[in-house]
Every structure is written in C-alpha cells, then in structure tokens.
Design a protein around this motif. Structure first.
Motif, PDB file in Angstrom:
ATOM      1  N   THR A 226      27.678 -19.879 -36.331  1.00 22.84           N
ATOM      2  CA  THR A 226      26.799 -18.349 -36.893  1.00 22.84           C
ATOM      3  C   THR A 226      25.665 -18.684 -36.933  1.00 22.84           C
ATOM      4  N   ALA A 227      24.872 -17.610 -36.538  1.00 20.63           N
ATOM      5  CA  ALA A 227      22.801 -17.814 -36.220  1.00 20.63           C
ATOM      6  C   ALA A 227      22.777 -16.652 -36.331  1.00 20.63           C
ATOM      7  N   ASP A 228      21.606 -16.667 -36.859  1.00 22.59           N
ATOM      8  CA  ASP A 228      20.329 -15.972 -37.126  1.00 22.59           C
ATOM      9  C   ASP A 228      19.570 -15.003 -36.171  1.00 22.59           C
ATOM     10  N   ASN A 229      20.035 -15.597 -34.735  1.00 21.57           N
ATOM     11  CA  ASN A 229      19.327 -15.064 -33.601  1.00 21.57           C
ATOM     12  C   ASN A 229      19.812 -15.262 -32.538  1.00 21.57           C
ATOM     13  N   VAL A 230      20.064 -14.715 -31.521  1.00 24.65           N
ATOM     14  CA  VAL A 230      20.876 -15.619 -30.509  1.00 24.65           C
ATOM     15  C   VAL A 230      20.281 -14.666 -29.292  1.00 24.65           C
ATOM     16  N   PHE A 231      19.321 -15.984 -28.003  1.00 26.05           N
ATOM     17  CA  PHE A 231      19.174 -15.849 -27.158  1.00 26.05           C
ATOM     18  C   PHE A 231      20.059 -15.981 -25.595  1.00 26.05           C
ATOM     19  N   LEU A 232      20.119 -14.320 -24.406  1.00 26.77           N
ATOM     20  CA  LEU A 232      21.285 -14.658 -24.367  1.00 26.77           C
ATOM     21  C   LEU A 232      19.873 -15.622 -22.502  1.00 26.77           C
ATOM     22  N   ALA A 233      20.419 -16.506 -22.208  1.00 30.83           N
ATOM     23  CA  ALA A 233      19.848 -16.617 -20.894  1.00 30.83           C
ATOM     24  C   ALA A 233      20.323 -17.045 -19.589  1.00 30.83           C
ATOM     25  N   THR A 234      21.492 -16.623 -19.173  1.00 32.42           N
ATOM     26  CA  THR A 234      22.640 -16.572 -19.001  1.00 32.42           C
ATOM     27  C   THR A 234      22.719 -16.335 -17.043  1.00 32.42           C
ATOM     28  N   GLY A 235      21.464 -15.196 -16.691  1.00 34.56           N
ATOM     29  CA  GLY A 235      21.048 -15.534 -15.270  1.00 34.56           C
ATOM     30  C   GLY A 235      21.859 -14.762 -15.024  1.00 34.56           C
ATOM     31  N   ALA A 236      22.378 -14.997 -13.478  1.00 27.72           N
ATOM     32  CA  ALA A 236      23.546 -14.529 -12.243  1.00 27.72           C
ATOM     33  C   ALA A 236      24.813 -14.627 -12.614  1.00 27.72           C
ATOM     34  N   TYR A 237      24.987 -15.806 -13.718  1.00 28.14           N
ATOM     35  CA  TYR A 237      25.936 -16.515 -14.466  1.00 28.14           C
ATOM     36  C   TYR A 237      26.043 -15.558 -16.172  1.00 28.14           C
ATOM     37  N   THR A 238      25.904 -14.845 -15.698  1.00 27.22           N
ATOM     38  CA  THR A 238      26.522 -13.907 -16.927  1.00 27.22           C
ATOM     39  C   THR A 238      27.515 -13.074 -16.432  1.00 27.22           C
ATOM     40  N   PRO A 239      28.098 -13.376 -18.572  1.00 32.61           N
ATOM     41  CA  PRO A 239      29.885 -13.283 -18.042  1.00 32.61           C
ATOM     42  C   PRO A 239      29.817 -11.864 -18.702  1.00 32.61           C
ATOM     43  N   GLY A 240      31.565 -10.792 -18.301  1.00 32.62           N
ATOM     44  CA  GLY A 240      31.801  -9.798 -18.195  1.00 32.62           C
ATOM     45  C   GLY A 240      30.917  -9.728 -20.121  1.00 32.62           C
ATOM     46  N   ILE A 241      31.581 -10.768 -20.960  1.00 28.27           N
ATOM     47  CA  ILE A 241      31.392  -9.741 -22.471  1.00 28.27           C
ATOM     48  C   ILE A 241      29.888  -9.830 -22.437  1.00 28.27           C
ATOM     49  N   PHE A 242      28.685  -9.278 -22.210  1.00 24.03           N
ATOM     50  CA  PHE A 242      27.996  -9.500 -22.525  1.00 24.03           C
ATOM     51  C   PHE A 242      27.604  -8.359 -20.899  1.00 24.03           C
ATOM     52  N   SER A 243      28.423  -6.905 -20.960  1.00 24.19           N
ATOM     53  CA  SER A 243      28.303  -6.443 -20.375  1.00 24.19           C
ATOM     54  C   SER A 243      27.192  -5.178 -20.154  1.00 24.19           C
TER      55      SER A 243
END
Ligand SMILES: Cc1cc2nc3c(=O)[nH]c(=O)nc-3n(C[C@H](O)[C@H](O)[C@H](O)COP(=O)(O)OP(=O)(O)OC[C@H]3O[C@@H](n4cnc5c(N)ncnc54)[C@H](O)[C@@H]3O)c2cc1C
Length: 425
Positions: A226-243
């Motif tokens: 678990t986390a208080d904050n999430v930083f998405l740093a997946t660039g061109a490889y961002t998966p489908g769950i982050f639509s």
C-alpha cells in the motif's frame, strides 16, 4: 550481430535490488524503473520519504536503456512553432526546462560519482535539404536572440570540420547538449537512489491498483503493498490498466544499429566533430559515437509499433542503408548490435506531467526524454513533497487521441504521410 542494446550489454549489472518479500506500506510507490522513476525515487529518498520503485523488468530495461544517448537541449519542435502552439512564456519555460534537464543530469553524475562518460558534446541539427536549411536558419535567429545564445548557425562549408559527409546543407549547433553511456547512468542512478534509502524491486510488474480509504493498494507479480502516493513512470510501456494514459501516449518504435569500434582514421573521416547529430527529415536519423568509437546510428525507420528481434532486424536493414548513404566510406562496416525500443509520443510532441485520477505522472517526452525524464521525475517528486511546483507543462490540456485505445493502428498511415512530406518538402 547481437540483437540487444549496446548500453545494456556494456553496463555493469544492477545488484542492489531488494530480495525481501514485497509487502508493507510506503509514502510513495513509483511504477517504472526508467529515468523518470529513478530520478523521482532519488529525490524522494533524499528528502526522507519512504519510497519504493516497482519495475516490471530490470532497471533501465525500457526506453532509458535503449535510446540514442543524446542529451539534447532545445525542443523537439522549432522554437517558432512552440511559441505559436504554447504561447511565448510557456515555450520559453519549456526550452529552459530542457537546458536545466541537461544540468540536472550533469549534477547527479557529479554528486553521485556515476561513471558514465558524460560529456558536453554539442548537438548538430543537420539540414538534409537546402529548404530545410532555410527553416533551420529562421529558427536559429529566434532561438539565438530570444532564448539560447549558446547556439551557432553552420553553413555547409562550416560542416567540413564537423562531419565527413556531403549529405548536409548546414546545421544549427546547440552547444549545451551532451552525451553519455545510458546503461551506466541507469545503473548508477538506481544505485544512488538505493544509497539514499529507496527500495527497488525488479520483476515486479504492477497488475492492479485499487484505492481504499485514501490508500492505494498495488498488486504486483511479487506481492502486494500500500502507498499514500503513486507515481506512474511507465512511459511508452504503460500497460492497459492505466487506460487514461494509454489513450494519450502513442508508443512508436525507434531502432538503432551500432558498428564495430571505428579506427581513429575512420572517426576522423566520419565524425571529426564528435557531437550528437540529428537530421532534419521527418523520417530522419540520429547518430553519435559511443565511448569505444562505435557509430550508434538510429531512426524511426518503418514507423512500427513493435520492437522485437524480427521488427528490429527489418529496421536495422533500413538503418544500414541510411548509414551507407550518409557515410559511403562506411557502407560495408560490420554492424555489432541492433536493437529497438518504444518512444512515448504525445500527439503534439510536448511532454505531460502532473496529477490526475489519483496518480502522479510524467511521460510523453516524444523522443527527447533522455535528459528530461530524470529532471521531470525530480520535479514531480518535489510536487509530491509539497515543494515549489516547477513543472513547465502544468495544466497543459491533454485530450485523448481520437480512436486510440492503446495499439496505434494508425502508425502506417502516419509513416506514409511523413514519407510523402520528406519526398516533396
Ligand atoms: C530507440 C530509442 C531512441 C531514443 N533516443 C533518444 C535520444 O537520443 N535522446 C532522448 O532525449 N531521448 C531518446 N529516446 C527517448 C527516451 O529514451 C525516453 O523518453 C526516456 O528514456 C523515458 O524514460 P522513462 O523512465 O519515462 O520511461 P522508460 O525508460 O521506458 O521506463 C518505463 C519503465 O516502466 C516499466 N513498466 C511498464 N509497465 C510496468 C508495470 N505495470 N509495472 C512496473 N513497471 C512497469 C518498464 O519496464 C520500463 O522499465 C529514445 C527512445 C528510444 C526507444
């Protein structure tokens, strides 16, 4: 020939990844162990935050360990068109952010003693046609007068001491641009983050995210946390769950070949200026020398959305022909490496960073992220820490690409369009 990134093959292995069970609670979970994620983790850890990096593969296995190794200042666009699209103030702020990004990388390399051959080499944007030189000269006039006096306009005659090729009609020289060994930097940056207190898990792809009582619950291939904050740093490889992001990031393949090490005579004949070089065509090329004098020669080649051995090999053939055209004396040189990777493009080629849908993010560097990724990762880390917000693209509108849901089906059409432009413009 090896189908792998030269940077991966010639960097030490990262040995400081966590082998502990993946569990517990963190202040910040960073998804993605490229330069964005690692830069953020370093900044957060230095400020005392409890930070974890979750990387699907190994650190630098995405675009950060596969790129051309150009740390260019200046924008992907001409400064003139950036002013027209963004307004003068934001265009200037973004230009300065690219300058600052090269400074940031240099500072980290020095402070953390990262052995990665960082060098202020200067960049040449080379005019492939006489008409392109006219455009470059117009842009130079605006850049040099308004924002970057560390630039020079070079005529075809001036280029003789820079590059051993008769393919070009002049260039703009951006003196602040740099180059380095991208694999050694990725490992050095990850080691620095761990040294300052970050935890890095490799082979820990995030497969699900839920928000429960203000806390993020992340499921990964190795466990849950678990986390208080999430930083998405997946660039061109961002998966489908982050639509939300899949609808806005267009992942485009870019491909590279690396020759055998060139002799001193060959270097003097091909790249006497030893700078980073980019050509002005829409489907153009970028090239530079590696620390061991290989010519690292890249390009978008086929506008493919796939990078695997078959796709990389096909693109490698196109790149070899491009290399031979620019440097006929190297037409038969042995090619030791061929690889590809995905570039995180946005429709307008400006990066995006901020906070949306409960997630912090920075991505969309559009082929200019080798320096900006570290810098933007650190800027967003500062925003998470509640420090002054220096984000140059804050609140820049980011509409979804119409008809785009993850796989860029329209790339062949875009490629054909640019091919036509290159033929007639
Ligand atoms: C062939 C090529 C040449 C390039 N040349 C240049 C250049 O010369 N100059 C320049 O400025 N830029 C260049 N770029 C662009 C530059 O490399 C990128 O903009 C930059 O590296 C982006 O860094 P990043 O950390 O945001 O993304 P990445 O380095 O791509 O990192 C994203 C990471 O997220 C991970 N990930 C994805 N999904 C998950 C998940 N579900 N869970 C956990 N982790 C996940 C991936 O494994 C990956 O390691 C090039 C790119 C390519 C591909």
């Amino acid at each position: 020939m090896q189908f792998k990134s030269y940077w991966h093959d010639t960097a030490p292995r990262f040995e400081k990844q966590s082998t502990a069970p993946l569990e517990g609670h963190y202040d910040v979970a960073v998804i993605g162990g490229g330069f964005t994620g690692l830069g953020a983790a370093l900044q957060l850890a230095k400020a005392g935050a409890k930070v974890v990096v979750l990387e699907a593969g190994t650190v630098g296995s995405g675009a950060s360990g596969r790129n051309g190794g150009h740390l260019n200042n200046g924008l992907a666009h001409s400064f003139i068109s950036a002013k027209a699209e963004l307004g003068v103030e934001r265009a200037k702020a973004l230009y300065r952010a690219f300058d600052d990004a090269v400074d940031t990388v240099e500072r980290i390399v020095t402070e953390e003693a990262i052995d990665c051959n960082f060098r202020r080499a200067g960049k040449l944007k080379l005019a492939s046609k006489p008409a392109h030189f006219e455009g470059i000269a117009r842009n130079f006039e605006a850049v040099n007068r308004e924002i970057d006096p560390d630039t020079a306009l070079l005529t075809a005659a001036d280029l003789k001491g820079e590059i051993g090729s008769s393919s070009f009609h002049g260039a703009i020289l951006s003196k602040k641009s740099a180059m380095m060994h991208m694999g050694r930097y990725a490992v050095g940056l990850a080691e620095a983050a761990v040294r300052h207190g970050a935890t890095i898990f490799e082979n820990a792809a995030v497969t699900d995210r839920k928000v429960n009582g203000g806390r993020h619950e992340l499921t990964t291939a190795r466990g849950k946390l678990t986390a208080d904050n999430v930083f998405l740093a997946t660039g061109a490889y961002t998966p489908g769950i982050f639509s939300y992001f899949r609808r806005r990031i267009i992942s485009v393949g870019s491909f590279i070949i690396a020759t055998r090490p060139l002799s001193e005579t060959e270097v003097a004949a091909a790249m006497p200026g030893n700078r980073t070089c980019v050509t002005s065509l829409n489907i153009g090329n970028y090239f530079r020398l590696a620390p061991d004098n290989r010519l690292i020669f890249g390009g978008r080649a086929r506008f493919s959305a796939t990078s695997d051995q078959r796709s990389d090999g096909k693109s490698g053939e196109i790149l070899r022909a491009g290399l031979a055209e620019i440097f006929p004396h190297l037409a038969k040189v042995e090619i030791d490496y061929c690889w590809g990777g995905l570039v995180d493009m946005t429709k307008d080629r400006f990066p995006r960073a901020g906070y949306v849908d409960g997630l912090w993010y920075a991505m969309g560097y559009s082929g200019h992220g080798a320096q900006m990724a570290t810098h933007m990762g650190m800027m967003i880390a500062d925003a998470i820490l509640g420090k002054a917000d220096r984000n140059p693209v804050k609140d820049l509108a980011w509409p979804a690409v119409p008809g785009h849901f993850g796989k860029p089906w329209f790339l062949p059409l875009v490629g054909a369009y640019y091919k036509t432009l290159d033929r007639f413009q």
